[in-house]
Motif scaffolding. Structure first.
Motif, PDB file in Angstrom:
ATOM      1  N   ASP A  56       0.861  -1.187   0.000  1.00 33.35           N
ATOM      2  CA  ASP A  56       0.000   0.000   0.000  1.00 33.35           C
ATOM      3  C   ASP A  56       0.892   1.230   0.000  1.00 33.35           C
ATOM      4  O   ASP A  56       1.056   1.906   1.015  1.00 33.35           O
ATOM      5  CB  ASP A  56      -0.931   0.001   1.215  1.00 33.35           C
ATOM      6  N   PRO A  57       1.501   1.549  -1.141  1.00 25.66           N
ATOM      7  CA  PRO A  57       2.460   2.654  -1.184  1.00 25.66           C
ATOM      8  C   PRO A  57       1.820   4.017  -1.033  1.00 25.66           C
ATOM      9  O   PRO A  57       2.524   5.008  -0.877  1.00 25.66           O
ATOM     10  CB  PRO A  57       3.094   2.500  -2.574  1.00 25.66           C
ATOM     11  N   PHE A  58       0.495   4.089  -1.040  1.00 22.38           N
ATOM     12  CA  PHE A  58      -0.147   5.394  -0.968  1.00 22.38           C
ATOM     13  C   PHE A  58      -0.225   5.935   0.457  1.00 22.38           C
ATOM     14  O   PHE A  58      -0.506   7.121   0.651  1.00 22.38           O
ATOM     15  CB  PHE A  58      -1.544   5.332  -1.590  1.00 22.38           C
ATOM     16  N   GLU A  59      -0.016   5.106   1.460  1.00 23.57           N
ATOM     17  CA  GLU A  59      -0.044   5.611   2.835  1.00 23.57           C
ATOM     18  C   GLU A  59       1.030   6.681   3.042  1.00 23.57           C
ATOM     19  O   GLU A  59       0.773   7.752   3.594  1.00 23.57           O
ATOM     20  CB  GLU A  59       0.143   4.462   3.819  1.00 23.57           C
ATOM     21  N   LEU A  96       7.466   6.801  -6.377  1.00 20.93           N
ATOM     22  CA  LEU A  96       7.688   5.585  -5.612  1.00 20.93           C
ATOM     23  C   LEU A  96       6.383   4.840  -5.369  1.00 20.93           C
ATOM     24  O   LEU A  96       6.344   3.595  -5.389  1.00 20.93           O
ATOM     25  CB  LEU A  96       8.352   5.925  -4.273  1.00 20.93           C
ATOM     26  N   ALA A  97       5.300   5.596  -5.133  1.00 22.96           N
ATOM     27  CA  ALA A  97       4.002   4.959  -4.899  1.00 22.96           C
ATOM     28  C   ALA A  97       3.530   4.204  -6.129  1.00 22.96           C
ATOM     29  O   ALA A  97       3.088   3.053  -6.043  1.00 22.96           O
ATOM     30  CB  ALA A  97       2.969   6.009  -4.486  1.00 22.96           C
ATOM     31  N   THR A  98       3.633   4.838  -7.304  1.00 26.10           N
ATOM     32  CA  THR A  98       3.181   4.164  -8.516  1.00 26.10           C
ATOM     33  C   THR A  98       4.090   2.990  -8.867  1.00 26.10           C
ATOM     34  O   THR A  98       3.619   1.941  -9.319  1.00 26.10           O
ATOM     35  CB  THR A  98       3.118   5.146  -9.691  1.00 26.10           C
ATOM     36  N   LEU A  99       5.395   3.149  -8.629  1.00 27.69           N
ATOM     37  CA  LEU A  99       6.324   2.050  -8.887  1.00 27.69           C
ATOM     38  C   LEU A  99       5.988   0.844  -8.018  1.00 27.69           C
ATOM     39  O   LEU A  99       6.062  -0.307  -8.459  1.00 27.69           O
ATOM     40  CB  LEU A  99       7.757   2.516  -8.612  1.00 27.69           C
ATOM     41  N   GLY A 100       5.575   1.108  -6.793  1.00 30.87           N
ATOM     42  CA  GLY A 100       5.250   0.024  -5.879  1.00 30.87           C
ATOM     43  C   GLY A 100       4.024  -0.773  -6.266  1.00 30.87           C
ATOM     44  O   GLY A 100       3.786  -1.858  -5.724  1.00 30.87           O
ATOM     45  N   LEU A 101       3.229  -0.261  -7.194  1.00 31.29           N
ATOM     46  CA  LEU A 101       2.012  -0.950  -7.605  1.00 31.29           C
ATOM     47  C   LEU A 101       2.230  -1.937  -8.742  1.00 31.29           C
ATOM     48  O   LEU A 101       1.405  -2.817  -8.970  1.00 31.29           O
ATOM     49  CB  LEU A 101       0.957   0.073  -8.053  1.00 31.29           C
ATOM     50  N   VAL A 102       3.325  -1.777  -9.480  1.00 29.60           N
ATOM     51  CA  VAL A 102       3.496  -2.528 -10.723  1.00 29.60           C
ATOM     52  C   VAL A 102       3.446  -4.028 -10.484  1.00 29.60           C
ATOM     53  O   VAL A 102       2.642  -4.750 -11.107  1.00 29.60           O
ATOM     54  CB  VAL A 102       4.809  -2.136 -11.429  1.00 29.60           C
ATOM     55  N   ALA A 123      -5.310   2.870 -13.846  1.00 27.81           N
ATOM     56  CA  ALA A 123      -5.360   2.767 -15.307  1.00 27.81           C
ATOM     57  C   ALA A 123      -4.001   2.841 -16.002  1.00 27.81           C
ATOM     58  O   ALA A 123      -3.751   2.061 -16.930  1.00 27.81           O
ATOM     59  CB  ALA A 123      -6.300   3.831 -15.868  1.00 27.81           C
ATOM     60  N   PRO A 124      -3.090   3.750 -15.610  1.00 28.14           N
ATOM     61  CA  PRO A 124      -1.813   3.814 -16.330  1.00 28.14           C
ATOM     62  C   PRO A 124      -1.012   2.516 -16.268  1.00 28.14           C
ATOM     63  O   PRO A 124      -0.199   2.244 -17.158  1.00 28.14           O
ATOM     64  CB  PRO A 124      -1.071   4.955 -15.618  1.00 28.14           C
ATOM     65  N   ILE A 125      -1.227   1.705 -15.234  1.00 30.70           N
ATOM     66  CA  ILE A 125      -0.554   0.413 -15.124  1.00 30.70           C
ATOM     67  C   ILE A 125      -1.444  -0.700 -15.656  1.00 30.70           C
ATOM     68  O   ILE A 125      -1.014  -1.574 -16.409  1.00 30.70           O
ATOM     69  CB  ILE A 125      -0.165   0.131 -13.656  1.00 30.70           C
ATOM     70  N   GLY A 126      -2.717  -0.672 -15.293  1.00 32.68           N
ATOM     71  CA  GLY A 126      -3.624  -1.755 -15.648  1.00 32.68           C
ATOM     72  C   GLY A 126      -3.986  -1.826 -17.114  1.00 32.68           C
ATOM     73  O   GLY A 126      -4.150  -2.928 -17.664  1.00 32.68           O
ATOM     74  N   ALA A 127      -4.108  -0.676 -17.778  1.00 33.05           N
ATOM     75  CA  ALA A 127      -4.512  -0.697 -19.192  1.00 33.05           C
ATOM     76  C   ALA A 127      -3.482  -1.398 -20.081  1.00 33.05           C
ATOM     77  O   ALA A 127      -3.852  -2.233 -20.919  1.00 33.05           O
ATOM     78  CB  ALA A 127      -4.793   0.720 -19.682  1.00 33.05           C
ATOM     79  N   PRO A 128      -2.173  -1.116 -19.947  1.00 31.19           N
ATOM     80  CA  PRO A 128      -1.199  -1.869 -20.754  1.00 31.19           C
ATOM     81  C   PRO A 128      -1.184  -3.360 -20.442  1.00 31.19           C
ATOM     82  O   PRO A 128      -0.948  -4.187 -21.339  1.00 31.19           O
ATOM     83  CB  PRO A 128       0.140  -1.207 -20.396  1.00 31.19           C
ATOM     84  N   ILE A 129      -1.421  -3.718 -19.176  1.00 32.21           N
ATOM     85  CA  ILE A 129      -1.454  -5.140 -18.820  1.00 32.21           C
ATOM     86  C   ILE A 129      -2.642  -5.821 -19.484  1.00 32.21           C
ATOM     87  O   ILE A 129      -2.531  -6.934 -20.029  1.00 32.21           O
ATOM     88  CB  ILE A 129      -1.506  -5.317 -17.292  1.00 32.21           C
TER      89      ILE A 129
END
Length: 423
Positions: A56-59, A96-102, A123-129
């Motif tokens: 949960d990198p958004f905390e 760092l938060a977005t990187l932690g989601l990949v 979406a920026p990560i999930g759409a390409p997947i």
């Protein structure tokens, strides 16, 4: 259909999707929500399956945002450039938060899924997947993201219609794309794909008319006339409430013991030091002669005073209609809940889209003013509460707007679109 709904962020970024997911399940679809592990209880009590994201990198990111102390401002505060600079100052924490989601989202996506629904941050990560697995995907956003002449992007202060809003929107999207740069590199490396920039990926989605359904009411933010086909404003997706939930006796007794109180709560966002904020809340309620319920939120806000109680998390759909007004941070989900309840609001925005929604509440006539967190004092809050609860016009307009929202079926609009895909 086998549907995965992927959302990340705070409670406000998850709760609306429990209602949407529940509606899709009622339509006969197999629905799984992919989100942070800490929301397992929220999703599970709605009868939905969940695949947890361990990280949960958004905390940490939320903490960094809160420390800005309202650097974005709101109506009358720093403008669009100031808001974008505030976001840029957090590029390291956000990156760092977005990187932690990949890795989490990559591992969570089920290649057997028939459809993937993606929130704004996912979406920026999930759409390409989804594209890699050749799974159709749809954006399900709680805020408008595509540039328009009709209003400024929600990461900036609200602005009247004009061509400059298109430029502001493109600048905001370019900044967001830059915050996902490291995440995109890791994503493409793991998938064995040639790297594509955020601008190229966004352009491809626009060129292909990637469908996006927005989970807010056209009565609150009308669909812009210059948006391309495929961009829809569905109406709100109300959180699904646990069927066996019962209010705590303390709260039920307090509500029965006097006139409707004011609800003060800031969720995961804290506009300043919790102790100081608690003192401001107590003094403001005393000066305005109002009772209060204070929600502690994720940082432990607490107020001990006559005619005031402090509570933990409670369903907004149950509590807010029993109040006289709501003081909140103007996040998209909390803003929606207060509008649905038909009670006036006093927004105290801190970050990201909050100043934008706060300004919209004033324009709709359901709030007397915006109180930026950097300008919050007991006297100003008491005066705003006095207007919100003392001028019958705010309650009348709030009630009328709530009646219009009650006639909408935002989840049903998405369910019908999904049914068309399933044919």
């Amino acid at each position: 259909m086998r549907i995965q709904l992927i959302t990340v962020g705070t409670m406000g970024s998850v709760a609306p999707y429990t209602g949407l997911g529940h509606r899709l399940a009622d339509e006969g679809h197999e629905v799984e929500i992919v989100t942070h592990a800490k929301f397992a209880g929220v999703v599970g009590c709605c009868g939905l399956r969940m695949r947890p994201l361990a990280a949960d990198p958004f905390e940490a990111l939320i903490g960094a945002h809160s420390r800005l102390q309202g650097a974005q401002g709101s109506g009358g505060a720093p403008g669009s450039l100031g808001a974008l600079r505030a976001l840029w100052s957090l590029r390291s924490a956000t990156g760092l938060a977005t990187l932690g989601l990949v890795d989490g989202i990559l591992d969570a996506v089920d290649p057997r899924a028939d459809l993937i629904l993606l929130s704004t941050l996912a979406a920026p990560i999930g759409a390409p997947i989804a594209e890699y697995h050749r799974i159709p995907s749809i954006g399900v956003f709680l805020q408008p993201e595509v540039p328009t002449r009709e209003f400024a992007p929600c990461a900036t202060a609200w602005r009247p219609p004009g061509r400059a809003n298109l430029l502001r929107g493109r600048a905001a999207n370019a900044l967001v794309d830059s915050l996902y740069a490291a995440a995109r590199r890791r994503l493409h490396t793991r998938l064995g794909l040639t790297h594509r920039s955020g601008r190229r990926l966004r352009s491809a989605r626009e060129r292909n008319r990637w469908p996006i359904w927005h989970g807010y009411s056209p009565c609150v933010v009308p669909r812009p006339a210059d948006w391309r086909p495929g961009l829809h404003v569905a109406g709100y997706w109300w959180p699904h409430e646990c069927p066996n939930w019962q209010p705590p006796a303390l709260v039920a007794d307090f509500l029965a013991a006097g006139p409707p109180p004011v609800l003060i709560g800031f969720g995961s966002t804290m506009p300043g030091d919790p102790r100081r904020l608690g003192e401001i809340a107590a003094r403001a309620l005393r000066q305005a002669g109002l009772r209060g319920i204070v929600q502690s939120g994720s940082v432990g806000l607490s107020v001990v005073d006559d005619d005031v109680i402090t509570v933990g998390a409670l369903p907004h759909g149950w509590l807010m209609p029993r109040t006289a007004a709501v003081v909140h941070h103007a996040g998209a989900g909390t803003t929606a809940a207060a509008l649905r309840a038909g009670v006036p609001a006093v927004p105290v925005p801190v970050m990201t889209d909050q100043p934008w929604w706060a300004a919209r509440l004033v324009q709709l006539g359901v709030s007397p003013q915006v109180l930026p967190c950097t300008e919050l004092t007991a006297g100003r809050l008491a005066a705003a509460l006095g207007r919100a609860t003392g001028d019958a016009g705010f309650a009348r307009r709030s009630d009328a707007l709530a009646a219009r929202l009650a006639d909408e079926d935002g989840s049903g609009a998405v369910a019908r679109a999904v049914a068309e895909l399933a044919r």
